[in-house]
Write an enzyme that holds these catalytic residues in place. Structure first.
Site, PDB file in Angstrom:
ATOM      1  N   GLY A  31      18.323  43.151  34.944  1.00 42.86           N
ATOM      2  CA  GLY A  31      19.003  43.920  35.433  1.00 42.86           C
ATOM      3  C   GLY A  31      18.051  44.220  36.830  1.00 42.86           C
ATOM      4  CG  HIS A  37      15.984  39.871  38.237  1.00 39.75           C
ATOM      5  ND1 HIS A  37      14.940  41.027  38.720  1.00 39.75           N
ATOM      6  CD2 HIS A  37      15.117  39.487  36.948  1.00 39.75           C
ATOM      7  CE1 HIS A  37      15.091  41.640  37.762  1.00 39.75           C
ATOM      8  NE2 HIS A  37      14.718  40.428  37.072  1.00 39.75           N
ATOM      9  CD  GLN A  61      13.665  44.247  26.091  1.00 40.10           C
ATOM     10  OE1 GLN A  61      14.344  43.219  26.088  1.00 40.10           O
ATOM     11  NE2 GLN A  61      12.669  44.361  26.934  1.00 40.10           N
ATOM     12  CD  GLN A 148       2.861  32.150  36.497  1.00 40.47           C
ATOM     13  OE1 GLN A 148       3.045  31.161  37.635  1.00 40.47           O
ATOM     14  NE2 GLN A 148       1.544  32.719  36.801  1.00 40.47           N
ATOM     15  CG  ASP A 150       7.786  39.136  32.127  1.00 44.35           C
ATOM     16  OD1 ASP A 150       7.466  40.500  31.725  1.00 44.35           O
ATOM     17  OD2 ASP A 150       8.457  39.544  33.052  1.00 44.35           O
ATOM     18  CB  SER A 185       8.022  44.852  38.583  1.00 43.80           C
ATOM     19  OG  SER A 185       8.080  44.922  37.413  1.00 43.80           O
ATOM     20  CB  SER A 186      13.603  45.511  37.735  1.00 44.98           C
ATOM     21  OG  SER A 186      14.218  44.491  37.482  1.00 44.98           O
ATOM     22  NE  ARG A 187       8.341  49.097  33.330  1.00 43.61           N
ATOM     23  CZ  ARG A 187       9.122  48.511  32.858  1.00 43.61           C
ATOM     24  NH1 ARG A 187       8.776  47.280  32.781  1.00 43.61           N
ATOM     25  NH2 ARG A 187       8.938  49.036  31.176  1.00 43.61           N
TER      26      ARG A 187
HETATM   27  P1  AMP Z   1      13.200  41.496  33.420  1.00 43.65           P
HETATM   28  O1  AMP Z   1      15.091  41.795  34.379  1.00 43.65           O
HETATM   29  O2  AMP Z   1      11.967  42.603  33.758  1.00 43.65           O
HETATM   30  O3  AMP Z   1      13.701  41.353  31.942  1.00 43.65           O
HETATM   31  O4  AMP Z   1      13.176  39.633  33.526  1.00 43.65           O
HETATM   32  C1  AMP Z   1      14.362  39.364  33.371  1.00 43.65           C
HETATM   33  C2  AMP Z   1      13.524  37.749  33.744  1.00 43.65           C
HETATM   34  O5  AMP Z   1      13.253  37.787  35.458  1.00 43.65           O
HETATM   35  C3  AMP Z   1      12.365  37.355  32.811  1.00 43.65           C
HETATM   36  O6  AMP Z   1      12.358  36.129  32.560  1.00 43.65           O
HETATM   37  C4  AMP Z   1      11.157  37.916  33.851  1.00 43.65           C
HETATM   38  O7  AMP Z   1      10.116  37.522  33.318  1.00 43.65           O
HETATM   39  C5  AMP Z   1      11.947  37.328  35.248  1.00 43.65           C
HETATM   40  N1  AMP Z   1      10.680  37.998  36.844  1.00 43.65           N
HETATM   41  C6  AMP Z   1      10.512  39.307  37.152  1.00 43.65           C
HETATM   42  N2  AMP Z   1       9.909  39.360  37.859  1.00 43.65           N
HETATM   43  C7  AMP Z   1       9.802  38.033  37.985  1.00 43.65           C
HETATM   44  C8  AMP Z   1       8.924  38.009  39.077  1.00 43.65           C
HETATM   45  N3  AMP Z   1       8.379  38.363  40.159  1.00 43.65           N
HETATM   46  N4  AMP Z   1       8.317  36.370  39.264  1.00 43.65           N
HETATM   47  C9  AMP Z   1       9.610  35.506  38.792  1.00 43.65           C
HETATM   48  N5  AMP Z   1       9.874  36.173  37.871  1.00 43.65           N
HETATM   49  C10 AMP Z   1      10.236  37.472  37.172  1.00 43.65           C
END
Ligand code: AMP
Length: 296
Positions: A31, A37, A61, A148, A150, A185-187
């Site tokens: 989220g 995303h 995790q 990519q 991650d 990044s969500s962070r």
């Molecule tokens: P997360 O919500 O951080 O667990 O990310 C969910 C999915 O989105 C994972 O497959 C991440 O690798 C992907 N994701 C997160 N940030 C990016 C980004 N900047 N570019 C492409 N994919 C992303």
């Protein structure tokens, strides 16, 4: 847009969609959705009849409670963003049905647990694999989409799918960045303006490492270059956890002058208490890198 809040709802939906012979793309997320995303969701939407995006901040995790507690949660804004995609639905797991009891099952991804994210976040990939195995069982997608950004997670997921014969096609999508180069990044939402300026050093110094690599000859001392980068970051208020030069297909550390034609620079660093990761992939030959051939 449907929002599935129980095992029964998602199972019934998938049962019906299978009877209707509809293909399904699955995008698991935690989220606080951003353009990174949305790029995965857009791709899933283009390649499948139906898309399901799960939003779940998965407790197993996180190896630090504080990181879990502070992880941003913005469900209503996420729903709003997802509504723009036709035939796209949300799976909203809850702790009590994802983890009705403490799981006994443990995954072990061998050397992947001892390098980079595996090394610095003990138990992280076990939690990732646990939640994804559950979600794959429930959603039964044809394809699943990962970023990519991650990279090591992509390899773990590929092995999870292959080793447990899930029969799901994994699609890896390129990292989406801000115009100035910071990976989304969500962070990033936890960074104030001044911290964000410091975070920009992460892609900048990755690029610097890349430049060193491209210019490298027998005289190049990568250990020294890495120490210099760590020092530069530190002086400017970014704590480097690791910066590794690896073979992009195995993620094992390499001697860039000797082995491999597809390399990755992987980096993890802290801006105060916010941990950020990034990576660059490049080929030493002229051929373009096909992300989806990396771990095949
Ligand atoms: P997360 O919500 O951080 O667990 O990310 C969910 C999915 O989105 C994972 O497959 C991440 O690798 C992907 N994701 C997160 N940030 C990016 C980004 N900047 N570019 C492409 N994919 C992303």
């Amino acid at each position: 847009m449907k929002i599935f809040r129980s095992i029964q709802e998602i199972k019934a939906f998938r049962h019906e969609s299978r009877l209707a012979e509809q293909s399904l793309g699955f995008v698991p997320t935690m989220g606080s959705l951003h353009e990174g995303h949305l790029a995965l969701i857009q791709r899933a939407h283009e390649e499948n009849d139906l898309t399901v995006c799960s939003i779940y901040v998965n407790p197993t995790q996180f190896n630090k409670k504080d990181d879990f507690d502070k992880y941003p949660r913005n469900y209503e804004a996420d729903f709003e963003l997802l509504r723009q995609f036709p035939n796209t639905h949300v799976l909203l797991p809850a702790d009590d049905w994802m983890y009705p009891q403490e799981p006994l099952l443990k995954f072990d991804f061998g050397y992947l647990e001892t390098i980079m994210e595996g090394k610095f976040r003990p138990g992280h990939f076990n939690g990732v694999a646990l939640v994804l195995a559950k979600l794959f069982h429930l959603v039964q997608p044809d394809k699943t989409y990962f970023g990519q950004k991650d990279l090591q997670q992509c390899m773990v997921v590929k092995r999870l799918i292959d080793d447990l014969s899930f029969g799901i096609q994994m699609v890896i999508c390129p990292t989406v960045r801000e115009p100035d180069g910071l990976a989304l990044s969500s962070r990033n939402r936890r960074l104030n303006e001044e911290q964000r300026a410091r975070a920009l050093l992460i892609p900048k110094l990755s690029q610097e490492m890349l430049a060193i690599l491209v210019m490298a000859d027998e005289e190049t001392d990568f250990a020294e270059a890495r120490a210099q980068i760590a020092q530069d970051l530190k002086l400017q208020g970014v704590d480097l956890e690791y910066i590794e030069l690896v073979d992009a297909r195995t993620l094992k550390a390499i001697d860039p002058l000797e082995d491999s034609s597809i390399l990755a620079i992987c980096i993890a660093a802290y801006v105060d208490d916010v941990r950020l990761i990034d990576n660059l992939i490049f080929a030493t030959t002229l051929e373009a890198v096909d992300l989806n051939q990396l771990f095949s």
